[in-house]
Design a protein around this motif. Structure first.
Motif, PDB file in Angstrom:
ATOM      1  N   TYR A 192      -5.321   4.662   4.304  1.00 22.49           N
ATOM      2  CA  TYR A 192      -5.369   3.889   3.068  1.00 22.49           C
ATOM      3  C   TYR A 192      -6.787   3.586   2.605  1.00 22.49           C
ATOM      4  CZ  TYR A 192      -0.338   3.045   3.546  1.00 22.49           C
ATOM      5  OH  TYR A 192       1.033   3.187   3.635  1.00 22.49           O
ATOM      6  N   LYS A 193      -7.789   4.033   3.386  1.00 24.89           N
ATOM      7  CA  LYS A 193      -9.199   3.813   3.055  1.00 24.89           C
ATOM      8  C   LYS A 193      -9.498   2.318   2.876  1.00 24.89           C
ATOM      9  CE  LYS A 193      -9.903   8.378   0.986  1.00 24.89           C
ATOM     10  NZ  LYS A 193      -8.761   9.006   1.524  1.00 24.89           N
ATOM     11  N   THR A 194      -9.117   1.561   3.883  1.00 23.77           N
ATOM     12  CA  THR A 194      -9.326   0.124   3.887  1.00 23.77           C
ATOM     13  C   THR A 194      -9.687  -0.310   5.299  1.00 23.77           C
ATOM     14  OG1 THR A 194      -8.417  -1.973   3.103  1.00 23.77           O
ATOM     15  CG2 THR A 194      -6.901  -0.516   4.279  1.00 23.77           C
ATOM     16  N   SER A 195      -9.757  -1.598   5.524  1.00 26.21           N
ATOM     17  CA  SER A 195     -10.096  -2.095   6.857  1.00 26.21           C
ATOM     18  C   SER A 195      -8.849  -2.639   7.566  1.00 26.21           C
ATOM     19  CB  SER A 195     -11.144  -3.208   6.760  1.00 26.21           C
ATOM     20  OG  SER A 195     -10.578  -4.361   6.171  1.00 26.21           O
ATOM     21  N   ILE A 196      -8.936  -2.695   8.863  1.00 28.35           N
ATOM     22  CA  ILE A 196      -7.858  -3.305   9.636  1.00 28.35           C
ATOM     23  C   ILE A 196      -7.745  -4.782   9.280  1.00 28.35           C
ATOM     24  CG2 ILE A 196      -7.110  -3.937  11.974  1.00 28.35           C
ATOM     25  CD1 ILE A 196      -8.296  -1.252  12.910  1.00 28.35           C
TER      26      ILE A 196
ATOM     27  N   LEU B 140       3.301  10.179   9.816  1.00 27.20           N
ATOM     28  CA  LEU B 140       1.850  10.091  10.004  1.00 27.20           C
ATOM     29  C   LEU B 140       1.512   9.446  11.349  1.00 27.20           C
ATOM     30  CD1 LEU B 140      -1.120  10.116   8.727  1.00 27.20           C
ATOM     31  CD2 LEU B 140      -0.611   7.753   8.134  1.00 27.20           C
ATOM     32  N   LEU B 141       2.249   8.396  11.688  1.00 26.30           N
ATOM     33  CA  LEU B 141       1.984   7.644  12.917  1.00 26.30           C
ATOM     34  C   LEU B 141       2.690   8.220  14.141  1.00 26.30           C
ATOM     35  CD1 LEU B 141       2.236   3.996  11.542  1.00 26.30           C
ATOM     36  CD2 LEU B 141       0.181   5.387  11.885  1.00 26.30           C
ATOM     37  N   LYS B 142       3.540   9.226  13.905  1.00 25.48           N
ATOM     38  CA  LYS B 142       4.317   9.857  14.980  1.00 25.48           C
ATOM     39  C   LYS B 142       5.233   8.854  15.680  1.00 25.48           C
ATOM     40  CE  LYS B 142       1.081  13.528  15.522  1.00 25.48           C
ATOM     41  NZ  LYS B 142      -0.268  13.779  15.847  1.00 25.48           N
ATOM     42  N   VAL B 143       5.924   8.067  14.845  1.00 25.81           N
ATOM     43  CA  VAL B 143       6.949   7.134  15.326  1.00 25.81           C
ATOM     44  C   VAL B 143       8.201   7.344  14.488  1.00 25.81           C
ATOM     45  CG1 VAL B 143       5.259   5.417  16.105  1.00 25.81           C
ATOM     46  CG2 VAL B 143       6.221   5.233  13.802  1.00 25.81           C
ATOM     47  N   SER B 144       9.286   6.734  14.887  1.00 26.21           N
ATOM     48  CA  SER B 144      10.512   6.846  14.097  1.00 26.21           C
ATOM     49  C   SER B 144      10.419   5.946  12.863  1.00 26.21           C
ATOM     50  CB  SER B 144      11.728   6.436  14.927  1.00 26.21           C
ATOM     51  OG  SER B 144      11.702   5.038  15.177  1.00 26.21           O
ATOM     52  N   GLN B 145      11.263   6.234  11.884  1.00 26.62           N
ATOM     53  CA  GLN B 145      11.311   5.398  10.686  1.00 26.62           C
ATOM     54  C   GLN B 145      11.714   3.982  11.055  1.00 26.62           C
ATOM     55  OE1 GLN B 145      14.405   4.181   9.115  1.00 26.62           O
ATOM     56  NE2 GLN B 145      13.118   3.019   7.722  1.00 26.62           N
ATOM     57  N   ALA B 146      12.620   3.838  12.011  1.00 33.89           N
ATOM     58  CA  ALA B 146      13.073   2.506  12.439  1.00 33.89           C
ATOM     59  C   ALA B 146      11.923   1.709  13.050  1.00 33.89           C
ATOM     60  CB  ALA B 146      14.221   2.634  13.428  1.00 33.89           C
ATOM     61  N   THR B 147      11.094   2.373  13.834  1.00 31.11           N
ATOM     62  CA  THR B 147       9.932   1.696  14.424  1.00 31.11           C
ATOM     63  C   THR B 147       8.975   1.258  13.342  1.00 31.11           C
ATOM     64  OG1 THR B 147      10.114   2.887  16.512  1.00 31.11           O
ATOM     65  CG2 THR B 147       7.939   2.001  15.969  1.00 31.11           C
ATOM     66  N   TYR B 148       8.700   2.143  12.391  1.00 32.59           N
ATOM     67  CA  TYR B 148       7.784   1.767  11.314  1.00 32.59           C
ATOM     68  C   TYR B 148       8.363   0.614  10.493  1.00 32.59           C
ATOM     69  CZ  TYR B 148       4.702   1.489   7.467  1.00 32.59           C
ATOM     70  OH  TYR B 148       3.824   0.982   6.529  1.00 32.59           O
ATOM     71  N   SER B 149       9.651   0.630  10.257  1.00 32.33           N
ATOM     72  CA  SER B 149      10.292  -0.468   9.531  1.00 32.33           C
ATOM     73  C   SER B 149      10.054  -1.791  10.250  1.00 32.33           C
ATOM     74  CB  SER B 149      11.791  -0.188   9.392  1.00 32.33           C
ATOM     75  OG  SER B 149      12.438  -1.270   8.768  1.00 32.33           O
ATOM     76  N   ARG B 150      10.138  -1.772  11.566  1.00 34.43           N
ATOM     77  CA  ARG B 150       9.887  -2.992  12.346  1.00 34.43           C
ATOM     78  C   ARG B 150       8.417  -3.398  12.269  1.00 34.43           C
ATOM     79  NH1 ARG B 150      13.988  -0.597  15.679  1.00 34.43           N
ATOM     80  NH2 ARG B 150      12.482   0.249  17.149  1.00 34.43           N
TER      81      ARG B 150
ATOM     82  N   LEU C 177       0.828  -1.206   0.000  1.00 34.63           N
ATOM     83  CA  LEU C 177       0.000   0.000   0.000  1.00 34.63           C
ATOM     84  C   LEU C 177       0.858   1.250   0.000  1.00 34.63           C
ATOM     85  CD1 LEU C 177      -2.727  -1.117   2.553  1.00 34.63           C
ATOM     86  CD2 LEU C 177      -3.128  -0.554   0.148  1.00 34.63           C
ATOM     87  N   ARG C 178       1.907   1.233   0.801  1.00 34.57           N
ATOM     88  CA  ARG C 178       2.814   2.394   0.872  1.00 34.57           C
ATOM     89  C   ARG C 178       3.515   2.623  -0.459  1.00 34.57           C
ATOM     90  NH1 ARG C 178       8.057   2.489   1.526  1.00 34.57           N
ATOM     91  NH2 ARG C 178       8.244   0.374   2.334  1.00 34.57           N
ATOM     92  N   GLU C 179       4.057   1.559  -1.029  1.00 34.78           N
ATOM     93  CA  GLU C 179       4.798   1.693  -2.290  1.00 34.78           C
ATOM     94  C   GLU C 179       3.886   2.044  -3.447  1.00 34.78           C
ATOM     95  OE1 GLU C 179       7.046  -1.947  -2.571  1.00 34.78           O
ATOM     96  OE2 GLU C 179       8.658  -1.137  -1.333  1.00 34.78           O
ATOM     97  N   ASP C 180       2.651   1.559  -3.439  1.00 34.62           N
ATOM     98  CA  ASP C 180       1.700   1.907  -4.504  1.00 34.62           C
ATOM     99  C   ASP C 180       1.436   3.406  -4.552  1.00 34.62           C
ATOM    100  OD1 ASP C 180       1.496  -0.733  -5.235  1.00 34.62           O
ATOM    101  OD2 ASP C 180      -0.481  -1.046  -4.314  1.00 34.62           O
ATOM    102  N   ARG C 181       1.626   4.070  -3.433  1.00 37.38           N
ATOM    103  CA  ARG C 181       1.409   5.517  -3.354  1.00 37.38           C
ATOM    104  C   ARG C 181       2.724   6.294  -3.391  1.00 37.38           C
ATOM    105  NH1 ARG C 181      -2.455   2.709  -1.328  1.00 37.38           N
ATOM    106  NH2 ARG C 181      -4.592   3.421  -1.209  1.00 37.38           N
ATOM    107  N   ASP C 182       3.798   5.602  -3.709  1.00 36.81           N
ATOM    108  CA  ASP C 182       5.129   6.218  -3.790  1.00 36.81           C
ATOM    109  C   ASP C 182       5.498   6.962  -2.509  1.00 36.81           C
ATOM    110  OD1 ASP C 182       5.651   5.289  -6.399  1.00 36.81           O
ATOM    111  OD2 ASP C 182       4.517   6.958  -7.255  1.00 36.81           O
ATOM    112  N   LEU C 183       5.188   6.345  -1.368  1.00 35.33           N
ATOM    113  CA  LEU C 183       5.526   6.929  -0.078  1.00 35.33           C
ATOM    114  C   LEU C 183       6.721   6.193   0.519  1.00 35.33           C
ATOM    115  CD1 LEU C 183       1.897   7.176   1.328  1.00 35.33           C
ATOM    116  CD2 LEU C 183       3.312   9.065   0.492  1.00 35.33           C
ATOM    117  N   THR C 184       7.462   6.892   1.344  1.00 36.07           N
ATOM    118  CA  THR C 184       8.594   6.278   2.023  1.00 36.07           C
ATOM    119  C   THR C 184       8.147   5.806   3.407  1.00 36.07           C
ATOM    120  OG1 THR C 184       9.303   8.337   3.075  1.00 36.07           O
ATOM    121  CG2 THR C 184      10.191   7.857   0.867  1.00 36.07           C
ATOM    122  N   GLN C 185       8.981   4.982   4.010  1.00 35.29           N
ATOM    123  CA  GLN C 185       8.703   4.586   5.390  1.00 35.29           C
ATOM    124  C   GLN C 185       8.678   5.817   6.288  1.00 35.29           C
ATOM    125  OE1 GLN C 185      11.576   1.588   6.518  1.00 35.29           O
ATOM    126  NE2 GLN C 185      10.270  -0.061   5.740  1.00 35.29           N
ATOM    127  N   GLN C 186       9.515   6.781   6.009  1.00 39.57           N
ATOM    128  CA  GLN C 186       9.535   8.005   6.813  1.00 39.57           C
ATOM    129  C   GLN C 186       8.213   8.757   6.700  1.00 39.57           C
ATOM    130  OE1 GLN C 186      11.935   9.176   9.103  1.00 39.57           O
ATOM    131  NE2 GLN C 186      10.121  10.372   9.595  1.00 39.57           N
TER     132      GLN C 186
END
Length: 70
Positions: free
Chosen positions: A52-56, A22-32, A8-17
């Motif tokens: 992402y306009k989807t469900s959990i 958005l989530l107010k966490v570090s890039q390393a945390t999101y990577s994990r 989903l992230r890559e389809d929107r050309d977004l980085t982990q950062q």
């Protein structure tokens, strides 16, 4: 484990950062989160589903239906 998050992230050309901000966490945390090395808090799953306009359930691989339930 969370291949859909990455897709989903890559389809929107977004980085982990971008998503980490958005989530107010570090890039390393999101990577994990993406790798499954760290469980994603429910509040972050809710933000990601809304973003992402989807469900959990879709994010967690419990359904293949991308449509949210609302």
């Amino acid at each position: 484990m969370y291949q859909r998050l990455r897709d989903l992230r890559e389809d929107r050309d977004l980085t982990q950062q971008d998503i980490a901000t958005l989530l107010k966490v570090s890039q390393a945390t999101y990577s994990r989160y993406e790798s499954g090395a760290l469980d994603i808090p429910s509040s972050s799953l809710m933000k990601l589903a809304q973003f992402y306009k989807t469900s959990i359930d879709y994010l967690l691989g419990l359904t293949n239906n991308k449509r949210p339930y609302y």
